[in-house]
Design a protein around this motif. Structure first.
Motif, PDB file in Angstrom:
ATOM      1  N   LEU A 142       0.764  -1.238  -0.005  1.00 29.75           N
ATOM      2  CA  LEU A 142      -0.043  -0.123  -0.054  1.00 29.75           C
ATOM      3  C   LEU A 142       0.911   1.265   0.157  1.00 29.75           C
ATOM      4  CD1 LEU A 142      -2.878  -0.956   2.455  1.00 29.75           C
ATOM      5  CD2 LEU A 142      -3.057  -0.705   0.000  1.00 29.75           C
ATOM      6  N   VAL A 143       2.024   1.335   0.698  1.00 29.78           N
ATOM      7  CA  VAL A 143       3.019   2.312   0.768  1.00 29.78           C
ATOM      8  C   VAL A 143       3.452   2.621  -0.542  1.00 29.78           C
ATOM      9  CG1 VAL A 143       5.118   3.285   1.571  1.00 29.78           C
ATOM     10  CG2 VAL A 143       3.495   2.272   3.195  1.00 29.78           C
ATOM     11  N   PHE A 144       3.961   1.578  -1.342  1.00 29.40           N
ATOM     12  CA  PHE A 144       4.215   1.725  -2.615  1.00 29.40           C
ATOM     13  C   PHE A 144       3.294   2.104  -3.572  1.00 29.40           C
ATOM     14  CE2 PHE A 144       8.085  -0.759  -1.270  1.00 29.40           C
ATOM     15  CZ  PHE A 144       9.164  -0.172  -1.688  1.00 29.40           C
ATOM     16  N   LEU A 145       2.078   1.616  -3.437  1.00 25.48           N
ATOM     17  CA  LEU A 145       0.936   1.949  -4.489  1.00 25.48           C
ATOM     18  C   LEU A 145       0.894   3.557  -4.267  1.00 25.48           C
ATOM     19  CD1 LEU A 145      -1.394   1.410  -6.258  1.00 25.48           C
ATOM     20  CD2 LEU A 145      -2.541   0.933  -4.311  1.00 25.48           C
ATOM     21  N   GLY A 146       0.796   4.052  -2.950  1.00 24.66           N
ATOM     22  CA  GLY A 146       0.404   5.396  -2.668  1.00 24.66           C
ATOM     23  C   GLY A 146       1.521   6.214  -3.070  1.00 24.66           C
TER      24      GLY A 146
END
Length: 544
Positions: free
Chosen positions: A459-463
């Motif tokens: 989720l962090v990389f997606l954000g």
């Protein structure tokens, strides 16, 4: 408010100037960012755990009971950390309530007897009610015994016999199985306390009717040791002396062993009676008697006629008989001198105690290093020379003397003139290499961490990716003028005319500011779209 309004207007203008494809991508990225943030917030709230009851340590039986209580209530978000339990902080009240309803935990307010009473109905027979009551009492007793400090688990089984004849008494027995903490068996006092506890729970039961079985002493050796007063005295004194020596030598990495010898004599009473060589006089009595008797000897016939013829003179002294007697009487009363002694010797006296103290050879190496650095403050540990055999023997002799001087006063008094130092033996031993330290497996730790946190990382990389794409889309939207429009559709554009002041009231007049053509055209399009359309139509008409 002005800043917020300006930012909103600018974002709306940028979004309106984007192509349709860019608008769709931007909307999807905004939705993805919102979903990711929601998952992150939810994950942080879910991961918030705290230790139950402030990190209290529980036994294995209590932890197993907690797991059963949580599973029965449908609660699965708990974590077992050694001998402690972790629960979600937001659902603490639900977990505590689930444990409160369980009767298998020590902190439960409801006992098994209370549960048995609640489970009884009017349709149950008295035999069933008594059976439930006895089973609940057995479980309550087991829980009470298991709550003792040195007991890990306990099980109580009670049984009643049948009435014999016309008597009112019913024989009953109880069996208690104990699993102590560690490997040491229970002491005699603890077994007696358990027997008294079980005896008090059943009316009419005797201590002899309660059998306690120790899981760590199935052979019964500890019972035999407790029954033997000599062995019990020996073990108690050795344990007490070892504790004193260990506390005294707390600064030494020592291995300590104590051996005591006990006099098996039990409670001797001795009486001694001694007589003096000469008696002591109490009274003396002495009496002397002397007696003297005088009498005439026998003569002739009395009368004048027989004596007339022989009437002549005679001496009176010759005719007297004298008798003398002496009596000497002595009496002495005395008593012989004597000395009476009565002494009583206590039973099971400690006659001799030996103490063995072992120090590792590494202790002398560290002592040698410390002494060298104390003498040479400017030196470092790398400058310490290796310890030779002479230095080692000197350090060992000094350490042995110090330990013997410290431990000897703790031992019983020896006979006059005897040396107590040989009773304290100090020896050394080599440090054997221990097992190699287990190095942490970085790969396994990393994989375990990734297995637990891959969703958060994704989720962090997606954000981040969404933010980069949004930034690129916003940058591209600021320069969204088609290249054909910027190049003038291949036509030779006239040079910009000199700046001429025009009335501000004429909205159809085109003002040349001297800037780049691109900026001029953008301002024209934004300010008056109709003028821009007329210009483009004029250029197209001239080209045709």
């Amino acid at each position: 408010m002005n800043f917020l309004k300006q930012s909103t207007d600018q974002a709306r203008q940028v979004f309106a100037s984007m192509p349709v494809q860019s608008r769709v991508i931007t909307g999807m990225l905004v939705v993805a960012i919102a979903i990711g943030l929601a998952f992150l917030v939810r994950g942080d709230a879910t991961a918030g755990r705290e230790y139950l009851f402030g990190g209290k340590v529980f036994s294995d039986q209590e932890l197993a009971a907690m797991e059963m209580s949580f599973s029965r209530a449908g609660l699965n978000d708990w974590k077992r950390d050694g001998t402690r339990m972790m629960i979600p902080a937001s659902s603490k009240d639900i977990y505590v309530a689930a444990m409160g309803e369980s009767t298998t935990l020590p902190m439960s307010l409801n006992t098994h007897v209370q549960e048995a009473i609640k489970a009884t109905t009017v349709f149950d027979s008295s035999e069933l009610h008594n059976a439930r009551f006895d089973a609940g009492r057995e479980m309550d007793l087991s829980r009470s015994i298991a709550s003792m400090a040195d007991i890990k688990a306990a099980t109580v089984v009670h049984d009643r016999g049948e009435r014999q004849g016309l008597g009112r008494e019913i024989s009953q027995t109880a069996s208690v199985f104990i699993q102590p903490e560690g490997t040491a068996p229970l002491s005699k006092h603890r077994r007696m306390a358990i027997q008294e506890l079980v005896k008090g729970a059943y009316a009419g039961m005797k201590v002899e009717d309660v059998v306690v079985t120790d899981a760590n002493d199935l052979s019964g050796s500890s019972i035999a040791d407790d029954d033997d007063p000599v062995l019990r005295k020996k073990r108690e004194y050795e344990s007490e002396t070892e504790k004193k020596v260990r506390n005294l030598l707390i600064g030494f990495p020592a291995q300590i062993a104590v051996s005591a010898e006990v006099d098996p004599t039990m409670d001797v009473e001795k009486t001694t009676l001694k007589y003096d060589a000469e008696p002591t006089n109490l009274s003396n009595k002495q009496r002397k008697i002397e007696t003297t008797n005088t009498k005439q000897p026998p003569q002739g016939v009395p009368g004048a006629q027989p004596n007339a013829i022989g009437n002549r003179s005679a001496s009176l002294a010759d005719n007297v008989e004298t008798m003398k007697s002496k009596e000497d009487e002595r009496e002495t009363r005395g008593v012989a001198g004597q000395q009476y002694e009565n002494s009583r010797v206590a039973s099971l006296q400690i006659t001799r105690v030996r103490v063995s103290i072992g120090l590792p050879r590494s202790y002398y190496v560290a002592l040698h290093t410390q002494k060298f650095l104390a003498k040479e403050p400017d030196k470092t540990i790398d400058d310490v020379p290796p310890m030779d055999e002479t230095t080692y023997e000197t350090l060992k002799s000094e350490t042995t003397t110090k330990i013997q001087s410290a431990v000897a006063p703790l031992l019983p008094e020896v006979s006059a003139g005897a040396d107590r130092f040989p009773l304290v033996e100090v020896f050394d031993y080599y440090d054997l290499p221990g097992p190699p330290a287990i190095e942490p497996d970085t790969t396994k730790i990393a994989l375990a961490w990734l297995a637990e946190s891959w969703q958060t990382i994704a989720l962090v990389f997606l954000g981040l990716a969404a933010l980069l794409v949004a930034r690129s889309a916003a940058s591209g939207a600021a320069d969204s003028t088609p290249p054909e429009f910027r190049e003038g559709f291949g036509l030779d554009l006239p040079a910009p005319a000199p700046e001429v002041e025009t009335p501000k009231d004429d909205p159809d007049t085109m003002t040349i500011t001297g800037g780049s053509l691109k900026d001029e055209l953008l301002q024209l399009v934004e300010g008056n779209p109709e003028v821009a359309a007329n210009v483009i139509r004029g250029w197209v008409g001239e080209a045709a």
